[in-house]
Design an enzyme around this catalytic site. Sequence first.
Site, PDB file in Angstrom:
ATOM      1  N   ALA A  63       9.613   5.318  49.174  1.00  0.00           N
ATOM      2  CA  ALA A  63       8.373   5.960  48.751  1.00  0.00           C
ATOM      3  C   ALA A  63       8.439   6.209  47.251  1.00  0.00           C
ATOM      4  O   ALA A  63       9.524   6.211  46.652  1.00  0.00           O
ATOM      5  CB  ALA A  63       8.196   7.268  49.500  1.00  0.00           C
ATOM      6  N   GLY A 108      11.783   4.867  52.564  1.00  0.00           N
ATOM      7  CA  GLY A 108      10.589   4.361  53.245  1.00  0.00           C
ATOM      8  C   GLY A 108      10.613   2.852  53.425  1.00  0.00           C
ATOM      9  O   GLY A 108      10.018   2.321  54.365  1.00  0.00           O
ATOM     10  N   GLU A 111      12.509   2.247  56.424  1.00  0.00           N
ATOM     11  CA  GLU A 111      11.687   2.699  57.558  1.00  0.00           C
ATOM     12  C   GLU A 111      10.638   1.649  57.947  1.00  0.00           C
ATOM     13  O   GLU A 111      10.299   1.516  59.122  1.00  0.00           O
ATOM     14  CB  GLU A 111      11.044   4.045  57.223  1.00  0.00           C
ATOM     15  CG  GLU A 111      12.107   5.151  57.186  1.00  0.00           C
ATOM     16  CD  GLU A 111      11.597   6.463  56.644  1.00  0.00           C
ATOM     17  OE1 GLU A 111      10.994   6.455  55.545  1.00  0.00           O
ATOM     18  OE2 GLU A 111      11.787   7.500  57.305  1.00  0.00           O
ATOM     19  N   GLU A 131      17.374   9.595  51.077  1.00  0.00           N
ATOM     20  CA  GLU A 131      16.517  10.773  50.841  1.00  0.00           C
ATOM     21  C   GLU A 131      17.305  12.060  50.606  1.00  0.00           C
ATOM     22  O   GLU A 131      16.887  12.930  49.844  1.00  0.00           O
ATOM     23  CB  GLU A 131      15.565  10.980  52.030  1.00  0.00           C
ATOM     24  CG  GLU A 131      14.434   9.971  52.127  1.00  0.00           C
ATOM     25  CD  GLU A 131      14.779   8.737  52.932  1.00  0.00           C
ATOM     26  OE1 GLU A 131      15.980   8.443  53.122  1.00  0.00           O
ATOM     27  OE2 GLU A 131      13.840   8.055  53.367  1.00  0.00           O
TER      28      GLU A 131
HETATM   29  N1  CO8 Z   1      10.176   5.745  43.389  1.00  0.00           N
HETATM   30  C1  CO8 Z   1       9.702   5.618  42.134  1.00  0.00           C
HETATM   31  N2  CO8 Z   1      10.231   4.753  41.256  1.00  0.00           N
HETATM   32  C2  CO8 Z   1      11.290   4.002  41.625  1.00  0.00           C
HETATM   33  C3  CO8 Z   1      11.844   4.101  42.889  1.00  0.00           C
HETATM   34  C4  CO8 Z   1      11.221   5.015  43.822  1.00  0.00           C
HETATM   35  N3  CO8 Z   1      11.638   5.133  45.097  1.00  0.00           N
HETATM   36  N4  CO8 Z   1      12.864   3.244  43.012  1.00  0.00           N
HETATM   37  C5  CO8 Z   1      12.959   2.616  41.828  1.00  0.00           C
HETATM   38  N5  CO8 Z   1      12.014   3.084  40.970  1.00  0.00           N
HETATM   39  C6  CO8 Z   1      11.750   2.658  39.604  1.00  0.00           C
HETATM   40  C7  CO8 Z   1      12.707   3.276  38.610  1.00  0.00           C
HETATM   41  O1  CO8 Z   1      12.299   4.548  38.236  1.00  0.00           O
HETATM   42  C8  CO8 Z   1      12.624   2.290  37.489  1.00  0.00           C
HETATM   43  O2  CO8 Z   1      11.444   2.499  36.788  1.00  0.00           O
HETATM   44  P1  CO8 Z   1      11.422   2.376  35.161  1.00  0.00           P
HETATM   45  O3  CO8 Z   1      11.854   0.947  34.909  1.00  0.00           O
HETATM   46  O4  CO8 Z   1      10.014   2.657  34.818  1.00  0.00           O
HETATM   47  O5  CO8 Z   1      12.413   3.360  34.664  1.00  0.00           O
HETATM   48  C9  CO8 Z   1      12.480   0.947  38.206  1.00  0.00           C
HETATM   49  O6  CO8 Z   1      11.961   1.264  39.519  1.00  0.00           O
HETATM   50  C10 CO8 Z   1      13.766   0.200  38.370  1.00  0.00           C
HETATM   51  O7  CO8 Z   1      14.741   1.083  38.936  1.00  0.00           O
HETATM   52  P2  CO8 Z   1      16.187   1.287  38.316  1.00  0.00           P
HETATM   53  O8  CO8 Z   1      16.136   1.200  36.817  1.00  0.00           O
HETATM   54  O9  CO8 Z   1      16.767   2.529  38.899  1.00  0.00           O
HETATM   55  O10 CO8 Z   1      16.912  -0.030  38.875  1.00  0.00           O
HETATM   56  P3  CO8 Z   1      18.392  -0.181  39.389  1.00  0.00           P
HETATM   57  O11 CO8 Z   1      18.544  -1.642  39.689  1.00  0.00           O
HETATM   58  O12 CO8 Z   1      19.363   0.473  38.485  1.00  0.00           O
HETATM   59  O13 CO8 Z   1      18.455   0.663  40.767  1.00  0.00           O
HETATM   60  C11 CO8 Z   1      17.660   1.398  42.926  1.00  0.00           C
HETATM   61  C12 CO8 Z   1      17.634   0.301  41.851  1.00  0.00           C
HETATM   62  C13 CO8 Z   1      19.066   1.504  43.549  1.00  0.00           C
HETATM   63  C14 CO8 Z   1      16.656   0.979  43.970  1.00  0.00           C
HETATM   64  C15 CO8 Z   1      17.331   2.759  42.294  1.00  0.00           C
HETATM   65  O14 CO8 Z   1      16.132   2.626  41.536  1.00  0.00           O
HETATM   66  C16 CO8 Z   1      17.108   3.847  43.302  1.00  0.00           C
HETATM   67  O15 CO8 Z   1      18.065   4.458  43.761  1.00  0.00           O
HETATM   68  N6  CO8 Z   1      15.808   4.117  43.655  1.00  0.00           N
HETATM   69  C17 CO8 Z   1      15.459   5.205  44.530  1.00  0.00           C
HETATM   70  C18 CO8 Z   1      15.720   4.852  45.949  1.00  0.00           C
HETATM   71  C19 CO8 Z   1      15.341   6.006  46.818  1.00  0.00           C
HETATM   72  O16 CO8 Z   1      15.817   7.126  46.685  1.00  0.00           O
HETATM   73  N7  CO8 Z   1      14.449   5.748  47.784  1.00  0.00           N
HETATM   74  C20 CO8 Z   1      13.984   6.749  48.692  1.00  0.00           C
HETATM   75  C21 CO8 Z   1      12.726   7.333  48.170  1.00  0.00           C
HETATM   76  S1  CO8 Z   1      12.219   8.732  49.088  1.00  0.00           S
HETATM   77  C22 CO8 Z   1      11.536   8.074  50.455  1.00  0.00           C
HETATM   78  O17 CO8 Z   1      11.419   6.901  50.655  1.00  0.00           O
HETATM   79  C23 CO8 Z   1      11.040   9.128  51.395  1.00  0.00           C
HETATM   80  C24 CO8 Z   1      10.406   8.569  52.613  1.00  0.00           C
HETATM   81  C25 CO8 Z   1       9.488   9.563  53.197  1.00  0.00           C
HETATM   82  C26 CO8 Z   1       8.296   8.927  53.828  1.00  0.00           C
HETATM   83  C27 CO8 Z   1       8.055   7.647  53.207  1.00  0.00           C
HETATM   84  C28 CO8 Z   1       6.845   6.881  53.295  1.00  0.00           C
HETATM   85  C29 CO8 Z   1       6.945   5.630  52.472  1.00  0.00           C
END
Ligand code: CO8
Length: 259
Positions: A63, A108, A111, A131
């Site tokens: 998400a 998500g 999921e 999460e």
């Molecule tokens: N939300 C918003 N932005 C994100 C997310 C995210 N989940 N994941 C990545 N991004 C963005 C980063 O902020 C970054 O943006 P920018 O270039 O503008 O700074 C861009 O994508 C690239 O990301 P990274 O620079 O971090 O790239 P890396 O290759 O270093 O890392 C990862 C990739 C491992 C995917 C890392 O970005 C990460 O850990 N992302 C978050 C993953 C996460 O925590 N996901 C769970 C989110 S919470 C959730 O899903 C709750 C579910 C509840 C219901 C859901 C309904 C959908």
Amino acid sequence: MGEFVRVEIEDGVATIRLGRPKMNVLNAQMQGEIAEAARQVSADDDVRAVVVYGGEKVFAAGADIKEMAELSYVTMSVRSERLQGFTKALAAVPKPVIAAITGYALGGGLEVALAADFRVAGEGARLGQPEIQLGIIPGAGGTQRLARLVGPARAKDLVFTGRHVKADEALAIGLVDRVVPDADVYAEALKLAERYKNGPAVALRAAKQAIDSGLDVDLDTGLEIERLQFSALFATEDQKIGMKSFVDEGPGKARFTGR
Ligand code: CO8
């Protein structure tokens, strides 16, 4: 046709294609588009199987954290129904659904994959429910579908730690069904889907409903669901075709109509 989610239908197989820079992060609009795509492929009788694909690099990184960061309890308590709704809509597609996973399937994103019937992953895939590291828990079915798929202890390991699982571990714990080179993920998922495109659609639908509903009820209730579905299939054309074909030509030759 949504801005971030497209449905492409070719020869009985629909692909729900996720496409939102960056990382297919699932904002509220995209969640709605996935629900809409799920309803579209459910309603289209020409679609006999479905692949959910995020492209060559990433399935979906969860998400949109930036969108959620400032939400209050009151807002989220209303919105969370919709969060679960889009994975529910996908899980309710009454046809075989295969998630084709390249790169990250997190939060998500995982999921979404859990709402499919099968998961094909690329060798470089990374799956997880991170999460907890954000101070929350999975909210689109992750605590429920993950535990049903891999068992409670493995689900707790993944949900309590938020760690990423590599493809080989995902295969070993039953989180994915098949691991292939990254470049072959979509083709492999299509191949799996194509198995079903000339199948007995009503029986496949009944099988999915009986297995999924049965997992949520006691054995006797599950057996009753099975009994009713089993009997009902004797009203279909495909039951007549399937059994006559066996008698006349032997096994595996039936040309089903899907009716
Ligand atoms: N939300 C918003 N932005 C994100 C997310 C995210 N989940 N994941 C990545 N991004 C963005 C980063 O902020 C970054 O943006 P920018 O270039 O503008 O700074 C861009 O994508 C690239 O990301 P990274 O620079 O971090 O790239 P890396 O290759 O270093 O890392 C990862 C990739 C491992 C995917 C890392 O970005 C990460 O850990 N992302 C978050 C993953 C996460 O925590 N996901 C769970 C989110 S919470 C959730 O899903 C709750 C579910 C509840 C219901 C859901 C309904 C959908």
